[in-house]
Enzyme design. Structure first.
Site, PDB file in Angstrom:
ATOM      1  CG  HIS A  28      50.045  76.855 -42.587  1.00  0.00           C
ATOM      2  ND1 HIS A  28      49.246  77.297 -41.550  1.00  0.00           N
ATOM      3  CD2 HIS A  28      50.626  77.976 -43.097  1.00  0.00           C
ATOM      4  CE1 HIS A  28      49.344  78.614 -41.446  1.00  0.00           C
ATOM      5  NE2 HIS A  28      50.178  79.043 -42.385  1.00  0.00           N
ATOM      6  CD  GLU A  79      53.188  78.945 -29.630  1.00  0.00           C
ATOM      7  OE1 GLU A  79      52.069  79.391 -29.295  1.00  0.00           O
ATOM      8  OE2 GLU A  79      53.472  77.721 -29.613  1.00  0.00           O
TER       9      GLU A  79
END
Length: 371
Positions: free
Chosen positions: A149, A243
């Site tokens: 990440h 998203e």
């Protein structure tokens, strides 16, 4: 009235069907050409003004493709040495908006080692196939352990500032809500790495002054829509809950307090898909598609696509066309699944074609053109 999780999934499904019925190209309407192979986990693509292209490989090399599409054997010299492991490595390459007059390129990469690392932003001048005047502009804090990440995508805004996307480091997701650090944030900087005076948290005691937005998980797509003056991004959810967001200065996008996804174990991350004061996504993908790159098509070779967003995906092995009409979502199409490959990036080419990078040890640069 807020929509329930099930209602939102239904809305997404309806939009997909509408998109398929409203101008989606079939496989017979385009062809996919291989520009070059021989790329090791390519991550990012930049188009040079003379027709050449730069490609980053996650393993640390910056490669040059000539104007005829031939991959040069020698990598660009003068590169930094990134931390390479799992998701960590060399990530983005973008050209300075004034590259023709001052040939800066910007790079993002993981810096450090397995016990202490984070995302770094640097720039250098590209001169005669080597980097000169290399300088580090920003290193996300704090350094954290692991190799997941990093975000790493870059978009320039009309005022010549840039926004760099970051990640939450996976094991530190609660820090995405902590304004004192850069985990789970996007940051805004001047081209030289200095902090703009009008950043949303500038002057707020205890806050990281570079922050542009917060409450993110792992933002790997960002693009500025100049026609609509909007900044779009997308991010990986956990198991579900990817998203598409419309970024606003100072906006908090909720992670991990709100999410449409669950943990990889199936455990609930949060019971909330919406909360007051947190910005909801424009669109979410559940189950996860693993969005990996984002482009806005501006060319004329595919008139039906003009002004639409394109989202490359890893898990779904596709590109999602997100149709926009008057700034509103009007449908989705699932494209290029016939490749059966993880797609790391999608790019709006200066020649009106759409370009794709496939994510593998034998990665390719592909060009999508009309028949």
């Amino acid at each position: 009235m807020s929509l329930s999780r099930n209602k939102r999934v239904t809305v997404s499904a309806v939009l997909l069907v509408l998109g398929l019925c409203a101008g989606a190209l079939t496989r017979a309407d385009y062809r996919i050409e291989t520009v070059t192979g021989g790329l090791e986990h390519p991550w990012s693509l930049a188009f040079l003004p003379d027709g050449r292209m730069l490609v980053t490989e996650r393993t640390g090399q910056l490669r040059l493709i000539d104007a005829q599409g031939k991959l040069q054997a020698e990598s660009i010299a003068g590169m930094p040495t990134p931390f390479v492991a799992t998701q960590a490595g060399l990530m983005e390459v973008v050209l300075d908006p004034h590259f023709a007059d001052d040939p800066w390129i910007y790079l993002s990469y993981a810096h450090g080692d397995i016990d202490a690392n984070n995302t770094r932003l640097a720039r250098a001048r590209l001169v005669n196939n080597e980097l000169r005047d290399f300088e580090v502009l920003f290193t996300a804090q704090p350094a954290k352990a692991g190799a997941s990440h990093y975000g790493g995508r870059i978009a320039f805004l009309p005022d010549d500032t840039l926004v760099l996307t970051l990640g939450d480091g996976f094991d530190w997701r609660e820090q995405a809500q902590n304004p004192a650090n850069h985990l789970g944030k996007t940051v805004r900087l001047h081209r030289d790495g200095s902090i703009p005076d009008d950043n949303p948290l500038r002057g707020q005691q205890g806050a990281a002054q570079e922050i542009y937005s917060l409450g993110h998980r792992n933002v790997q797509g960002i693009v500025y829509d100049s026609a609509r003056e909007r900044l779009y991004s997308h991010e990986h959810g956990p198991k579900g809950g990817d998203e598409l967001n419309l970024l606003q200065a100072g906006g908090n996008y909720g992670w991990p307090l709100t999410s449409f996804g669950v943990d990889y174990t199936g455990a609930m991350v949060t019971p909330f898909t919406e909360l007051p004061g947190y910005l909801p996504p424009q669109l979410h993908w559940t189950p996860s598609v693993a969005p990996s790159g984002l482009a806005l098509y501006s060319g004329d070779r595919f008139p039906l696509w003009k002004g639409d967003l394109f989202v490359s995906t890893l898990a779904e092995k596709s590109v999602r066309r997100v149709r926009l009409e008057k700034g509103r979502l009007a449908g989705e199409d699932v494209l290029f699944q016939e490749l059966e490959e993880r797609i790391r990036g999608v790019y709006d080419g200066p020649d009106g074609a759409l370009y794709l990078l496939t994510d593998s040890a034998e990665g390719r640069l592909l060009r999508v053109v009309p028949l």
